[in-house]
Scaffold this motif. Structure first.
Motif, PDB file in Angstrom:
ATOM      1  N   GLU A 128     -36.615   2.871 -33.040  1.00 57.82           N
ATOM      2  CA  GLU A 128     -37.523   3.995 -33.319  1.00 57.82           C
ATOM      3  C   GLU A 128     -38.765   3.916 -32.433  1.00 57.82           C
ATOM      4  O   GLU A 128     -39.221   4.930 -31.885  1.00 57.82           O
ATOM      5  N   ALA A 129     -39.316   2.711 -32.289  1.00 54.43           N
ATOM      6  CA  ALA A 129     -40.479   2.534 -31.424  1.00 54.43           C
ATOM      7  C   ALA A 129     -40.110   2.761 -29.963  1.00 54.43           C
ATOM      8  O   ALA A 129     -40.876   3.356 -29.189  1.00 54.43           O
ATOM      9  N   ALA A 130     -38.925   2.308 -29.563  1.00 58.44           N
ATOM     10  CA  ALA A 130     -38.489   2.479 -28.179  1.00 58.44           C
ATOM     11  C   ALA A 130     -38.326   3.946 -27.815  1.00 58.44           C
ATOM     12  O   ALA A 130     -38.692   4.368 -26.705  1.00 58.44           O
ATOM     13  N   VAL A 131     -37.813   4.740 -28.742  1.00 58.14           N
ATOM     14  CA  VAL A 131     -37.643   6.175 -28.479  1.00 58.14           C
ATOM     15  C   VAL A 131     -39.002   6.860 -28.338  1.00 58.14           C
ATOM     16  O   VAL A 131     -39.215   7.689 -27.439  1.00 58.14           O
ATOM     17  N   ALA A 132     -39.957   6.519 -29.217  1.00 58.81           N
ATOM     18  CA  ALA A 132     -41.303   7.091 -29.107  1.00 58.81           C
ATOM     19  C   ALA A 132     -41.932   6.717 -27.775  1.00 58.81           C
ATOM     20  O   ALA A 132     -42.577   7.550 -27.118  1.00 58.81           O
ATOM     21  N   CYS A 133     -41.734   5.474 -27.346  1.00 60.25           N
ATOM     22  CA  CYS A 133     -42.279   5.003 -26.071  1.00 60.25           C
ATOM     23  C   CYS A 133     -41.675   5.778 -24.905  1.00 60.25           C
ATOM     24  O   CYS A 133     -42.385   6.217 -23.992  1.00 60.25           O
ATOM     25  N   ALA A 134     -40.351   5.953 -24.928  1.00 59.23           N
ATOM     26  CA  ALA A 134     -39.671   6.662 -23.841  1.00 59.23           C
ATOM     27  C   ALA A 134     -40.133   8.109 -23.753  1.00 59.23           C
ATOM     28  O   ALA A 134     -40.358   8.641 -22.660  1.00 59.23           O
ATOM     29  N   ALA A 135     -40.307   8.752 -24.901  1.00 52.00           N
ATOM     30  CA  ALA A 135     -40.780  10.138 -24.914  1.00 52.00           C
ATOM     31  C   ALA A 135     -42.185  10.228 -24.347  1.00 52.00           C
ATOM     32  O   ALA A 135     -42.491  11.127 -23.541  1.00 52.00           O
TER      33      ALA A 135
END
Length: 198
Positions: free
Chosen positions: A133-140
């Protein structure tokens, strides 16, 4: 242990007060990201007060308030310093505040993007054991960084504020989006009470 708590990860991410309750257990630093104050039914201060008062938030946890992506490096410095004091890794729960509306909870894109910037800043200092979940927010956040100002002013939250004659809040947030201002919230007495300490 709830599978939604992301407890095995050092850096966790979720939305709103319910999300904070899911990911806060065991966290040494809880980061509340609320870019635009005054949309929905809770103010920023009310949101932070509720999160800081959650029983899932440890009494010794630092609660940080982030109002823009520009504060992300300062959050990373704070976490590194907390780790140095502990002599061990600090667990971080990052909460995109979103908005409580009459029909329920609404995630806010401006909060998610600023939260992603925090995840990215943590990774830059070596704190990169992040939940999916944190990785997706970071990528966005990384992919949309050049459009962040436009996304802020075009968001549903901004539209709500403009429609209720509070466009000045949006203008102020846009002007300060690169600011490194960071509030550290410290409990003051009983749970649910807090005072800005920086």
């Amino acid at each position: 242990m709830s599978p939604h708590g992301q407890q095995k990860y050092q850096v966790r991410f979720d939305h709103g007060v319910a999300g904070a309750a899911r990911i806060a257990p065991g966290a040494h630093v809880v980061v509340v990201v609320d870019v635009l104050d005054g949309h929905g039914t809770l103010t920023r201060d009310e949101t932070v007060r509720v999160v800081a008062g959650l029983p899932e938030v440890a009494s010794g946890a630092d609660v940080l308030v982030v109002t823009g992506a520009g504060a992300a490096p300062e959050v990373a410095r704070h976490v590194v310093e907390r780790q140095a004091r502990r002599g061990d890794r600090a667990l971080v729960a990052i909460v995109a505040a979103g908005a409580v509306e009459a029909d329920g909870f609404r995630p806010a894109v401006e909060d998610q993007l600023a939260a992603g910037a925090v995840v990215d800043a943590l990774a830059a200092v070596g704190i990169d054991f992040s939940s999916p979940e944190a990785a997706v927010a970071c990528a966005a956040s990384g992919a949309l960084a050049r459009a962040s100002s436009h996304l802020l002013t075009a968001s549903a939250s901004a539209a709500e504020l403009v429609a209720t004659d509070r466009g000045d809040v949006v203008d102020a947030a846009r002007a300060s989006s690169s600011s490194a201002a960071l509030a550290v919230v410290a409990p003051s007495g009983s749970r649910g009470e807090f005072t800005p300490s920086a």
